[in-house]
Design an enzyme around this catalytic site. Sequence first.
Site, mmCIF file in Angstrom:
data_model
loop_
_atom_site.group_PDB
_atom_site.id
_atom_site.type_symbol
_atom_site.label_atom_id
_atom_site.label_comp_id
_atom_site.label_asym_id
_atom_site.label_seq_id
_atom_site.Cartn_x
_atom_site.Cartn_y
_atom_site.Cartn_z
ATOM 1 N N THR A 141 -7.217 17.578 27.644
ATOM 2 C CA THR A 141 -6.739 18.837 27.057
ATOM 3 C C THR A 141 -7.933 19.687 26.645
ATOM 4 O OG1 THR A 141 -4.699 17.843 26.280
ATOM 5 C CG2 THR A 141 -5.436 19.820 25.121
ATOM 6 N N THR A 199 -19.998 14.852 16.392
ATOM 7 C CA THR A 199 -20.564 13.531 16.646
ATOM 8 C C THR A 199 -19.774 12.824 17.747
ATOM 9 O OG1 THR A 199 -21.282 13.386 14.363
ATOM 10 C CG2 THR A 199 -21.054 11.288 15.540
ATOM 11 N N CYS A 233 3.836 14.572 27.244
ATOM 12 C CA CYS A 233 2.970 15.127 26.206
ATOM 13 C C CYS A 233 3.740 16.117 25.337
ATOM 14 C CB CYS A 233 1.773 15.810 26.841
ATOM 15 S SG CYS A 233 0.968 14.771 28.055
#
Length: 374
Positions: free
Chosen positions: A74, A228, A315
């Site tokens: 996505t 990160t 989804c």
Amino acid sequence: MTPEPIYLDHNATTPPKPAVIEAMRPLLAVAGNASATHRAGRAARAAVERARAQVALCVNAGPQAVAVFTSGATEANNLALKGCGCERVLVSATEHASVLQARGDAETVPVLPDGLIDLVALDRMLEGNTRQTLLSVMLVNNETGVIQPVDKVMEIARKRGALLHCDAAQALGRVPVDIQKLGVDYMTLSSHKIGGPQGAGCLVMANCVSVAPQISGGGQEKNMRAGTENIAAIAGFGLAAELAVQDMAEYRKLAVLRDRVEAALKKIAPAVTVFGEDAPRVANTSMFALPGLAADTQMIALDLAGICVSNGSACGSGTVKASHVLKAMGAEEGVASCALRVSFGWNSTAADADAFIQKWAEIHQRTQRRASHG
Ligand code: PMP
């Protein structure tokens, strides 16, 4: 103890392979920010770079290519479509929502009734094109399993001066994926569709293209995706990609289970329609409908029997809406609302297929009885 469900929804997500879980386990337990310069940081960085090389090799990205890790397909799709800097964007009508909705100004390229992109319409839409254009066409459709002729799309894109993005989230491990052979500029991949963990994916960029970051912050991922890195998930993704390619011949044998289901259903109810049946399809996916037998009726009965399938794109967080893919293929609303998707995966067995067939036959018989009793 409740028995294990019979899981036939591998296109929504497939369980991580045992070797992937094992490889991730130690990485979940250690500290180490891949941006830190001390030894713990360097170890984390090594894990990320190893995964980057694994993924790049699996899609034959070539030495010039750059792979940027993201949270999944996505985000990679959004990064490509929003970050490419193109004035004009064309998307095929059966793309995943993360492509369809990434750009409000995207133009839609129609598909033919078998689900394949309408190449003539595409060529016409790009005729005389002078604007900087990105075209986005998936390699494998998540609902029907239809394989798009991305090589032919590429020829048109090049002829008309457009860049090509290819969402290959459902393709890796199912069909050969070769960025250099296809010639595409951007490619999206997802970890949890190939036996890796959820929450990792990447955008591979070839042909010296790049993207403007859509998430700002630190300069991670070559300044293209701040945040990160999720070390364990990325490492799991790298190994999963390697295994998916290694295991592809085995995966393709899932066609036996798919064909068994389709033949059995048609025998039980000859009016069963299989979507995309006449187009090239991947081995593991079948989407079909029996007009009059609503998808939600089947879903509920199957779920009660411990069988997990999907009514289209899973989804969509439980929303019951006729699939845009089937509508784009010309299916009527009444037929599309009866569509069920069965998708097999690396741990599927013939017993899973048979359990589904048996339960489906029961559901069909029950509704037939009800209908004949008025
Ligand atoms: N593209 C396709 C073709 C998909 O099937 C999916 C998942 N259903 C996505 C994109 C989104 O992937 P992710 O879950 O990794 O964000």
